[in-house]
Design a protein around this motif. Sequence first.
Motif, PDB file in Angstrom:
ATOM      1  N   ASN A  99       0.805  -1.227   0.000  1.00  0.00           N
ATOM      2  CA  ASN A  99       0.000   0.000   0.000  1.00  0.00           C
ATOM      3  C   ASN A  99       0.837   1.275   0.000  1.00  0.00           C
ATOM      4  O   ASN A  99       0.278   2.365   0.056  1.00  0.00           O
ATOM      5  N   ARG A 100       2.147   1.147  -0.097  1.00  0.00           N
ATOM      6  CA  ARG A 100       2.988   2.332  -0.216  1.00  0.00           C
ATOM      7  C   ARG A 100       3.149   2.775  -1.674  1.00  0.00           C
ATOM      8  O   ARG A 100       3.613   3.879  -1.946  1.00  0.00           O
ATOM      9  N   VAL A 101       2.756   1.913  -2.604  1.00  0.00           N
ATOM     10  CA  VAL A 101       2.899   2.228  -4.023  1.00  0.00           C
ATOM     11  C   VAL A 101       1.842   3.246  -4.437  1.00  0.00           C
ATOM     12  O   VAL A 101       0.657   3.085  -4.137  1.00  0.00           O
ATOM     13  N   GLN A 102       2.268   4.296  -5.102  1.00  0.00           N
ATOM     14  CA  GLN A 102       1.353   5.311  -5.608  1.00  0.00           C
ATOM     15  C   GLN A 102       0.945   4.947  -7.038  1.00  0.00           C
ATOM     16  O   GLN A 102       1.793   4.586  -7.867  1.00  0.00           O
ATOM     17  N   LEU A 103      -0.351   5.043  -7.324  1.00  0.00           N
ATOM     18  CA  LEU A 103      -0.893   4.597  -8.605  1.00  0.00           C
ATOM     19  C   LEU A 103      -1.720   5.694  -9.250  1.00  0.00           C
ATOM     20  O   LEU A 103      -2.438   6.435  -8.565  1.00  0.00           O
ATOM     21  N   ALA A 104      -1.647   5.784 -10.580  1.00  0.00           N
ATOM     22  CA  ALA A 104      -2.484   6.719 -11.336  1.00  0.00           C
ATOM     23  C   ALA A 104      -2.679   6.159 -12.734  1.00  0.00           C
ATOM     24  O   ALA A 104      -1.767   5.551 -13.317  1.00  0.00           O
ATOM     25  N   VAL A 105      -3.884   6.351 -13.277  1.00  0.00           N
ATOM     26  CA  VAL A 105      -4.153   5.901 -14.641  1.00  0.00           C
ATOM     27  C   VAL A 105      -4.607   7.094 -15.487  1.00  0.00           C
ATOM     28  O   VAL A 105      -5.227   8.035 -14.981  1.00  0.00           O
ATOM     29  N   LYS A 106      -4.302   7.012 -16.760  1.00  0.00           N
ATOM     30  CA  LYS A 106      -4.679   8.056 -17.717  1.00  0.00           C
ATOM     31  C   LYS A 106      -4.827   7.399 -19.082  1.00  0.00           C
ATOM     32  O   LYS A 106      -4.513   6.211 -19.262  1.00  0.00           O
TER      33      LYS A 106
END
Length: 296
Positions: free
Chosen positions: A253-260
């Motif tokens: 849960n430390r991984v930062q995620l974003a989608v585009k």
Amino acid sequence: MHVALYSRGFVKEDLEDIQLLLNELARQEIVPVVYEPVYKELCAHIQFSPDTNTFSRAEDLDGRIEFLVSLGGDGTLLDTVSFIRDKNIPVMGVNFGRLGFLAGIGRNAVHEVVDSLVSRSYVVDKRTLLHLDASTPLFGDVPYALNEFTIHKKDTSAMVKIHTYLNGEFLNTYWADGLIVATPTGSTGYSLSCGGPIVFPEAASFVITPVAPHNLNVRPIVVPDDNVISFEVEGRSDQFICTLDSRMEVIDNRVQLAVKKEDFTIQLLRLNESNFLHTLRDKLLWGIDTRNARGK
């Protein structure tokens, strides 16, 4: 002309249709380039032309390849994304599987498939992909998907809290088993099975659909695909699952995620008589009601 053929595998009932396809390609003097693991399995059952080539990696699909034909179901076609990448190779799906929203051409149309490639009489559908950015490298050289991106709890762990943002502005915290971000193409997949809406392929949008949400007033939402959707995940477990189509990574849960939206698209080919409305009626059995019978 060189045409790549991809499949996850085959069953005995497929052999006659595969041989027919290869015979049709030979009749049109088209060189088949077959996925190597499948080629090795088929050699004992299928007669290949002497000029048959093989491929096993994305790098093997060079400028000679004009088309890729996917032999299987929708999952098989989704696999082709990791091979064609941004090479702009059109994909035609022949349905050797079951439902077939993407691989919508029946196996009985092999002759028409080959003729349409030769005569260029197909219709091109450009489909949006979504791209994943993460604070740690994920999914190698293929951080994009045709259908969907998902965050999901791991195994039988408790539900997760997924804080979701649009262009940095807070949207909602989803208490759920997971969250799906689907493209219009993916709206008829996992998202649909979780109650999401059907979106036309040409719609410039993403669908955000919770998986088994704890809050009954939380519903799927459609957002413009020029948004960047980012996430922060909390839960009793330190690990959760992240997927792009059928590919999976276990991350903490430390991984930062974003989608585009991805910078390039994929070209799906269909025969002239088929379209999205026809697919909906056929696959979802819309209009199959005795009250619609003529004269009733």
